[in-house]
Scaffold this motif. Sequence first.
Motif, PDB file in Angstrom:
ATOM      1  N   PRO A  36       0.828  -1.213   0.000  1.00 37.69           N
ATOM      2  CA  PRO A  36       0.000   0.000   0.000  1.00 37.69           C
ATOM      3  C   PRO A  36       0.864   1.266   0.000  1.00 37.69           C
ATOM      4  CG  PRO A  36      -0.840  -1.593   1.598  1.00 37.69           C
ATOM      5  CD  PRO A  36       0.444  -2.155   1.063  1.00 37.69           C
ATOM      6  N   ASP A 217      10.059   2.762   8.937  1.00 42.42           N
ATOM      7  CA  ASP A 217       9.489   3.735   9.868  1.00 42.42           C
ATOM      8  C   ASP A 217      10.268   3.657  11.172  1.00 42.42           C
ATOM      9  OD1 ASP A 217       8.551   1.524  11.256  1.00 42.42           O
ATOM     10  OD2 ASP A 217       6.547   1.672  10.408  1.00 42.42           O
ATOM     11  N   TYR A 219       9.788   2.076  13.651  1.00 44.78           N
ATOM     12  CA  TYR A 219       9.759   0.754  14.271  1.00 44.78           C
ATOM     13  C   TYR A 219      10.718  -0.209  13.605  1.00 44.78           C
ATOM     14  CZ  TYR A 219       5.648   3.220  15.609  1.00 44.78           C
ATOM     15  OH  TYR A 219       4.823   4.207  16.038  1.00 44.78           O
ATOM     16  N   PRO A 244      17.963  -3.130  15.796  1.00 46.65           N
ATOM     17  CA  PRO A 244      18.284  -4.521  16.137  1.00 46.65           C
ATOM     18  C   PRO A 244      17.781  -5.469  15.044  1.00 46.65           C
ATOM     19  CG  PRO A 244      16.493  -3.694  17.526  1.00 46.65           C
ATOM     20  CD  PRO A 244      16.969  -2.534  16.699  1.00 46.65           C
ATOM     21  N   LEU A 245      18.340  -6.654  15.027  1.00 51.11           N
ATOM     22  CA  LEU A 245      17.953  -7.644  14.009  1.00 51.11           C
ATOM     23  C   LEU A 245      16.456  -7.915  14.030  1.00 51.11           C
ATOM     24  CD1 LEU A 245      20.797 -10.305  14.453  1.00 51.11           C
ATOM     25  CD2 LEU A 245      20.562  -8.616  12.610  1.00 51.11           C
ATOM     26  N   SER A 246      15.874  -7.878  15.202  1.00 52.45           N
ATOM     27  CA  SER A 246      14.456  -8.223  15.319  1.00 52.45           C
ATOM     28  C   SER A 246      13.554  -7.178  14.686  1.00 52.45           C
ATOM     29  CB  SER A 246      14.078  -8.397  16.789  1.00 52.45           C
ATOM     30  OG  SER A 246      14.391  -7.209  17.509  1.00 52.45           O
ATOM     31  N   LYS A 247      14.101  -5.996  14.391  1.00 52.95           N
ATOM     32  CA  LYS A 247      13.295  -4.930  13.796  1.00 52.95           C
ATOM     33  C   LYS A 247      13.549  -4.789  12.298  1.00 52.95           C
ATOM     34  CE  LYS A 247      11.445  -3.551  17.720  1.00 52.95           C
ATOM     35  NZ  LYS A 247      10.040  -3.930  18.028  1.00 52.95           N
ATOM     36  N   LEU A 513      11.256 -12.450   9.927  1.00 52.37           N
ATOM     37  CA  LEU A 513      10.492 -12.220  11.157  1.00 52.37           C
ATOM     38  C   LEU A 513      10.110 -13.543  11.817  1.00 52.37           C
ATOM     39  CD1 LEU A 513       9.164  -9.839  12.764  1.00 52.37           C
ATOM     40  CD2 LEU A 513       7.078 -10.341  11.498  1.00 52.37           C
ATOM     41  N   VAL A 514       9.913 -14.543  11.003  1.00 52.48           N
ATOM     42  CA  VAL A 514       9.408 -15.818  11.528  1.00 52.48           C
ATOM     43  C   VAL A 514      10.221 -17.032  11.091  1.00 52.48           C
ATOM     44  CG1 VAL A 514       7.031 -15.110  11.884  1.00 52.48           C
ATOM     45  CG2 VAL A 514       7.767 -15.819   9.606  1.00 52.48           C
TER      46      VAL A 514
ATOM     47  N   ILE B  20       2.387   3.826  20.458  1.00 56.91           N
ATOM     48  CA  ILE B  20       2.726   4.919  19.536  1.00 56.91           C
ATOM     49  C   ILE B  20       2.313   4.570  18.116  1.00 56.91           C
ATOM     50  CG2 ILE B  20       4.663   6.212  18.553  1.00 56.91           C
ATOM     51  CD1 ILE B  20       6.037   5.937  21.292  1.00 56.91           C
ATOM     52  N   GLU B  21       2.550   3.326  17.756  1.00 52.38           N
ATOM     53  CA  GLU B  21       2.184   2.855  16.418  1.00 52.38           C
ATOM     54  C   GLU B  21       0.697   3.080  16.142  1.00 52.38           C
ATOM     55  OE1 GLU B  21       2.946  -1.375  14.064  1.00 52.38           O
ATOM     56  OE2 GLU B  21       3.413  -1.191  16.202  1.00 52.38           O
ATOM     57  N   THR B  24      -0.281   7.052  16.189  1.00 50.89           N
ATOM     58  CA  THR B  24       0.232   7.794  15.024  1.00 50.89           C
ATOM     59  C   THR B  24      -0.375   7.296  13.720  1.00 50.89           C
ATOM     60  OG1 THR B  24       2.093   6.267  14.811  1.00 50.89           O
ATOM     61  CG2 THR B  24       2.468   8.262  16.107  1.00 50.89           C
ATOM     62  N   ALA B  26       0.277   4.496  12.314  1.00 51.59           N
ATOM     63  CA  ALA B  26       1.198   3.634  11.573  1.00 51.59           C
ATOM     64  C   ALA B  26       0.758   2.174  11.588  1.00 51.59           C
ATOM     65  CB  ALA B  26       2.611   3.753  12.157  1.00 51.59           C
ATOM     66  N   ARG B  28      -1.107  -1.156  11.000  1.00 55.69           N
ATOM     67  CA  ARG B  28      -1.887  -1.632   9.860  1.00 55.69           C
ATOM     68  C   ARG B  28      -2.979  -2.593  10.319  1.00 55.69           C
ATOM     69  NH1 ARG B  28      -1.014   1.122   5.099  1.00 55.69           N
ATOM     70  NH2 ARG B  28       1.146   1.756   5.075  1.00 55.69           N
ATOM     71  N   ASP B  32      -6.281  -1.927   5.679  1.00 55.84           N
ATOM     72  CA  ASP B  32      -5.179  -1.118   5.149  1.00 55.84           C
ATOM     73  C   ASP B  32      -4.363  -1.880   4.119  1.00 55.84           C
ATOM     74  OD1 ASP B  32      -5.694   1.054   6.893  1.00 55.84           O
ATOM     75  OD2 ASP B  32      -4.647   0.023   8.510  1.00 55.84           O
ATOM     76  N   LEU B  33      -4.575  -3.166   4.033  1.00 58.15           N
ATOM     77  CA  LEU B  33      -3.735  -3.975   3.148  1.00 58.15           C
ATOM     78  C   LEU B  33      -4.192  -3.860   1.703  1.00 58.15           C
ATOM     79  CD1 LEU B  33      -3.561  -7.196   5.364  1.00 58.15           C
ATOM     80  CD2 LEU B  33      -2.026  -5.212   5.368  1.00 58.15           C
ATOM     81  N   SER B 472      18.575  -9.673  20.357  1.00 58.49           N
ATOM     82  CA  SER B 472      17.166  -9.291  20.262  1.00 58.49           C
ATOM     83  C   SER B 472      16.318 -10.556  20.134  1.00 58.49           C
ATOM     84  CB  SER B 472      16.921  -8.303  19.118  1.00 58.49           C
ATOM     85  OG  SER B 472      17.265  -8.854  17.869  1.00 58.49           O
ATOM     86  N   ILE B 473      15.050 -10.401  20.478  1.00 52.40           N
ATOM     87  CA  ILE B 473      14.192 -11.572  20.677  1.00 52.40           C
ATOM     88  C   ILE B 473      12.894 -11.411  19.899  1.00 52.40           C
ATOM     89  CG2 ILE B 473      12.821 -12.802  22.427  1.00 52.40           C
ATOM     90  CD1 ILE B 473      15.102 -11.907  24.435  1.00 52.40           C
ATOM     91  N   LEU B 474      12.486 -12.465  19.221  1.00 50.26           N
ATOM     92  CA  LEU B 474      11.215 -12.460  18.493  1.00 50.26           C
ATOM     93  C   LEU B 474      10.277 -13.470  19.136  1.00 50.26           C
ATOM     94  CD1 LEU B 474      12.605 -12.222  14.866  1.00 50.26           C
ATOM     95  CD2 LEU B 474      11.057 -10.575  15.936  1.00 50.26           C
ATOM     96  N   ASN B 476       6.796 -15.415  18.755  1.00 52.27           N
ATOM     97  CA  ASN B 476       5.823 -15.856  17.762  1.00 52.27           C
ATOM     98  C   ASN B 476       4.733 -16.636  18.489  1.00 52.27           C
ATOM     99  OD1 ASN B 476       4.520 -16.610  15.417  1.00 52.27           O
ATOM    100  ND2 ASN B 476       6.272 -17.661  14.507  1.00 52.27           N
ATOM    101  N   ARG B 504      13.823  -5.321  24.048  1.00 57.01           N
ATOM    102  CA  ARG B 504      14.503  -6.381  23.305  1.00 57.01           C
ATOM    103  C   ARG B 504      13.535  -7.352  22.634  1.00 57.01           C
ATOM    104  NH1 ARG B 504      19.515  -8.871  25.006  1.00 57.01           N
ATOM    105  NH2 ARG B 504      20.811  -7.220  25.853  1.00 57.01           N
ATOM    106  N   VAL B 505      12.279  -7.333  23.084  1.00 53.90           N
ATOM    107  CA  VAL B 505      11.324  -8.351  22.633  1.00 53.90           C
ATOM    108  C   VAL B 505      10.368  -7.754  21.610  1.00 53.90           C
ATOM    109  CG1 VAL B 505       9.560  -9.997  23.362  1.00 53.90           C
ATOM    110  CG2 VAL B 505      11.440  -9.395  24.925  1.00 53.90           C
ATOM    111  N   THR B 506      10.192  -8.422  20.495  1.00 50.38           N
ATOM    112  CA  THR B 506       9.215  -8.001  19.489  1.00 50.38           C
ATOM    113  C   THR B 506       8.217  -9.127  19.289  1.00 50.38           C
ATOM    114  OG1 THR B 506      10.873  -6.678  18.354  1.00 50.38           O
ATOM    115  CG2 THR B 506       8.895  -7.242  17.099  1.00 50.38           C
ATOM    116  N   HIS B 508       4.886 -10.094  16.947  1.00 48.60           N
ATOM    117  CA  HIS B 508       4.246  -9.686  15.697  1.00 48.60           C
ATOM    118  C   HIS B 508       2.872 -10.329  15.571  1.00 48.60           C
ATOM    119  CE1 HIS B 508       5.766 -13.614  14.544  1.00 48.60           C
ATOM    120  NE2 HIS B 508       6.940 -13.232  15.012  1.00 48.60           N
TER     121      HIS B 508
END
Lengths: 778, 778
Positions: A36, A217, A219, A244-247, A513-514, B20-21, B24, B26, B28, B32-33, B472-474, B476, B504-506, B508
Amino acid sequence: MSAGDLHTLVGKSVPRIDGIEKVTGAARFTGDLVIPDMLDAKVVRSPYPHALIESIDVSEAMRLPGVGAILTRDDLQDINPYYGNCLRDRPLLALDRVRFVGEPVAAAAAIDKTIAEEAASLVKIRYRELASLSTVGEAMAEGAPVLHEKIFGAGEHHEMESVKAGRRKNICHEEHLERGEVGKGFAESDEVFEEVYEFPMVCHSSMEPHTAIASVDRYGITLWSSSAHPFLVRAELAQMFGFPLSKVRVVVPYVGGAFGGKSYFKIEPLVVALARKAGRPVRLIQSGSESMLTNRRHSARCRIKTGVKRDGTLVAREAELFLDTGAYADNGPRVASRAVTRLLGPYHIRHYRINVSAVYTNTVPAGSMRSIGGPQSIWAVESHMDVIAERLGLDPLEFRLNNLLRRGEELKPGGRPIDADLAQGLEKAASMVDWRRRSRAPGRGLGLALGLTDSEAMPVSTAIVRLLADGSILLNAGTTEVGQGARTVLSQIVAEELYVPIERVTMHGTDTLVTPFDRSTGASRSTTVMGTAVRAAAIDLRKQLTEAAAEILKVSSDRIVCRDGELIAGEKRLDYGKAVRTFFGMSGGELIGRGYVRPGGALDSALPVFWETGMGAADIEVDSETGEIRLKTYATVADVGLAINPQQCESQDEGAALMGIGHTLFESLHYDSGQPINPNLIDYHVPTVADIPDNFESALIENRDGPGPYGIKGMGESGVVSVAPAVANALAQATGARIRELPLTPERVWRALKRARPGSFDTAPAKPARNEPTEDHP
Amino acid sequence: MSAGDLHTLVGKSVPRIDGIEKVTGAARFTGDLVIPDMLDAKVVRSPYPHALIESIDVSEAMRLPGVGAILTRDDLQDINPYYGNCLRDRPLLALDRVRFVGEPVAAAAAIDKTIAEEAASLVKIRYRELASLSTVGEAMAEGAPVLHEKIFGAGEHHEMESVKAGRRKNICHEEHLERGEVGKGFAESDEVFEEVYEFPMVCHSSMEPHTAIASVDRYGITLWSSSAHPFLVRAELAQMFGFPLSKVRVVVPYVGGAFGGKSYFKIEPLVVALARKAGRPVRLIQSGSESMLTNRRHSARCRIKTGVKRDGTLVAREAELFLDTGAYADNGPRVASRAVTRLLGPYHIRHYRINVSAVYTNTVPAGSMRSIGGPQSIWAVESHMDVIAERLGLDPLEFRLNNLLRRGEELKPGGRPIDADLAQGLEKAASMVDWRRRSRAPGRGLGLALGLTDSEAMPVSTAIVRLLADGSILLNAGTTEVGQGARTVLSQIVAEELYVPIERVTMHGTDTLVTPFDRSTGASRSTTVMGTAVRAAAIDLRKQLTEAAAEILKVSSDRIVCRDGELIAGEKRLDYGKAVRTFFGMSGGELIGRGYVRPGGALDSALPVFWETGMGAADIEVDSETGEIRLKTYATVADVGLAINPQQCESQDEGAALMGIGHTLFESLHYDSGQPINPNLIDYHVPTVADIPDNFESALIENRDGPGPYGIKGMGESGVVSVAPAVANALAQATGARIRELPLTPERVWRALKRARPGSFDTAPAKPARNEPTEDHP
């Protein structure tokens, strides 16, 4: 006993799981995606091979309606603009000066591609031209301008083997290997031969040009890319842009061919920086010509000198290979380091001294391409071997067999011993052109060659295999499907280990990401290294499944066997889906298997992980009127340990050989005064279906002697290395004309035929002067 | 000792990681897709509550340029068109007849929404109207038409507890619970009270209406959806369209509010069928009004009868709850089954007989909504308690405290014993409105209520936590972020267990292709159940990390402690990223932790997994001129075991209370002769910021007595249940007017005030006739 006796799916040529999707056009590539609010980009490229950038004026371009952003060097103040996998010598846009024609200097993003192109044309750049270095010779000459005054080390990207950097006389990197006493070796030799061989610049010519879409962005970064190395791209972007790698999320759908041209980092940093400036997603789809100005194979000049006993025993070798690495290092240092062992051939040589230099010039940066450093060095070595055999009156096959390394012997001290039966492969290739018949029709000739390469497959991969509640299976592994059939082969491994039909297994694209970490797709490593991780994950999953079934069936887990998607303990049977559902007590749930490969882990710890071996044999016919070479038969043989999917292995090997036919007969990217002359697929001839040999044959050597699952080893690159020397050797046998520069175009062959005494060999000059061409250039 | 003493992040009100996302813009959401080649859809809906479909003519609609496809019942021949999470009673498009106004009969897909709308308007449908059933009373009357003649069981979706189905007199489902001898209980009672309470139809009113984009081809289905239950949607679509689970991909980005309205399956089967017909991706974004005609909360009528001793001891209860489940079952059977225990209140009652019926009518299907079956039943129970207390001259607080279940006692045999200190919570709520002061200004009154609910949190979740090479940490995990703050809380658990800052943690969004199974987001289960899986995955990861560090540091793993992102063994220190890089011998690699929750696993195996408890106390002022109720103070108290993020818990609880204020004071979806009168946010009044109580207070009870990590238990729904009875009880205390029908609109209050004798209570009628309204309807 064939593979099929031991395995249910391994060793079977199951159809490609992505075949129908691709031939029907349903498969999605990066350029098919729509993000988009996406803008389209056009890159403003340098028209000069070497120049200072005096000023950039974007004011007129920015006034064009529909333009979102113009990126210039002024936008890179707050980031580290340099990148590079071996050396961080390249800014994502030229900063103070340009170093090759085609180098990005600015980039425009607009609401459509036409406006982006117009905006790009309105960016006004004032250059001050500098003397440029078109060739390695110019670059190394006294008083040549220095192309790179400072270079940042690649830090963390110095992976597992240090890359020595030296920029004296524009030398990007030097690699040296020495053993014994070369001077003494030559003194002890009965004959010493010295020649110079030249190898052209060639392009990857993937069907899909470099393409990327970036969104940035606060993030983080999301990048959709045709990259073959999503995890390395993630790390580089994280380093450059400070996340960071995770972003940093790198998504790679199908890739339409890579061949090394999509390794490491190409257009990604530029597209990310442009998207960051635009504040909107930006897509760059390069044209085929732009991709030819993005990366190429190293052209090379090789001086090779060999001392032999009269009986044909190799005694000493000295070789010096100069690789034209272009304007930026890219993978040049690693190409140089890999070429070193390739210059030894897979032969016993007691004394050797090898030097390989990657040299900066004002041309397109050269990087990885199928069998890095292989075609250039093996072209020299294997042509040279025939010259020696001819001079000594030896049969080229017997001469090679007598000097070949045997299984368990070392090519260089401390490395993995030879893990293949090289003689078996070479005999196989020879037999496929009926080598020993030796009856030659006029204009017909046979030639042989072989190569042994350390592809530097890094032994680091991870994988996840998930069993869902209906017994279907999802494989999450970071190997990029670049057309090589990786998804099919990795799915076969999962299906094999879990005793299910391959239709049960789905492998999808990479999304960092996954998707768990994989070092890269390249170096023929995916089946062996990722295959080991995938197999470990499947076995881990099977163990959990068996334990779940033991709990459900109330039997000991060692009494349970898996067969055809069922868990069986005597009379008790439980299908996998039912086992998952019962384990979780509902209609859902899943079991998650994971697998790791790391040095010293599941794979044998000796490096290289495997030796990749390829043999070629050519039966050619030469048209003495036109100089055209026709391949009557080309036979390619690869030692694969065991073929998980024989048909795919053969396709890979034939594809590699066809690529070799390209640089052998047709391909060369020409420069004139720093300007590329033919960066397009009209003037640059890649092989078409009309150029396929009349008989195109491949054979696989399967001794289960590889380090990977079931005894496999890497393949798919080695088919490229033997074509040029095999064909040149056949040409010499047919006509007496020895050509030491590729490609073997009709004009070049015709000129050589004119010079050669009919019916005899054009013998090698004993000691040609260092930089003197060995025959006319076209 | 506070949570902060034991934990570094658990118990801290860290800011929402998606805050914040979202503010603002940002973030999605599904709408929005943009999917390449996507068409937009418009649904053709029934204008009749009950009618046969005689013919559908799409010829004119199909002639409209830009139309891609019109879906009708004729396109459903080759699939199973029925779906439903409890009963498969609903076709994705009406087949032979329509059963409510707004039911989809056809759907148009076109290149833009305007054309789709025009195409939808050109679809010609001939109906033959049938007698319709607007109310439960009509639906259960002798001779009423039967709405569903045959219903398919939901098979695998009969999860963990069987749902009994009976369609006699349009009864979708009946649930019965009995203990002791009720007749004897009433005989032994000193007083018996019987009343009837009514609860309106209310809507979820999420900011994001139902939205989905589907893409279907021979390889499977991809669906992007605002669904809160992606894994259940995956299973349902797989079953309907005949794909394995691995070939159905459900992607859920952020969701703009769910509240149960996006549970199970709503528009997804229709959008998938339309995309399948169109052969292109199709997007449906419903309007707010369409979403009001998609799902709602069950309206209800409750007859409740209680026998008590003169000292206030509860002896016997009989209750009968009729839920209007609308045209299709949706989650009605489960709502009925949950309502049963809610009708006992959290009180000792020796003899009881409870019957709950979900009844089909020709109205919008009713399904899950925050605290399913809770507000309807607790409205009756907790109003009824005050009526009894008043009659017996008891203080409502003391009366409740004397009858409350204590920790460890059972509400119903075989279930989890009470795991909370209910008295503590109720005392807390009372203290927040200064209950014991008892001095009332004119027009002011205090009211209390409490609810104990079994949310039926299914104990099945899985999770993956990955540690990348820079530390950094993901995370899932398949919990849908519907606005409840799940990503923040689950990230806190990971950060806590791995001793790193939360940055450090994301975490998704969900993509079933790669996200491991979670049963659903709802039933207040995510922090407790998914939190347990996430914690297990983090601990599994920490174990691997510690073992890796032991290998690297050459110490025993039990000597290693983790602190602030470092592994420490005496003087030796290693940061996590370095540990990963060293373990893998390069700049990449990652460690993968996994966690499972299943019945009998990491969570205590007793069901329900936890009891959710909520207490409310209201201090109101009534305007005797207008009948308007103003909340001077509303206090809501939730027993959360331990608050991982106190601020988020309070926001959740206050949000639930505000939703309760909606159905207490304003909300009601009205029908007239089968036609919905006010399905839009102009005529249907949801609370705005102006309706927030003058003092809006919340408190958390934290005794670490929950089954989840650190002693947590589910929360976030229970704030909704006590508002209506607390306010009605305060109204009765203030004015003597007892109202038994919601909402307490000014008109309804004004009329009740007119009827009540000023200054005294409007005492409950001793035995009101069964279906007789207890006061005027508006």
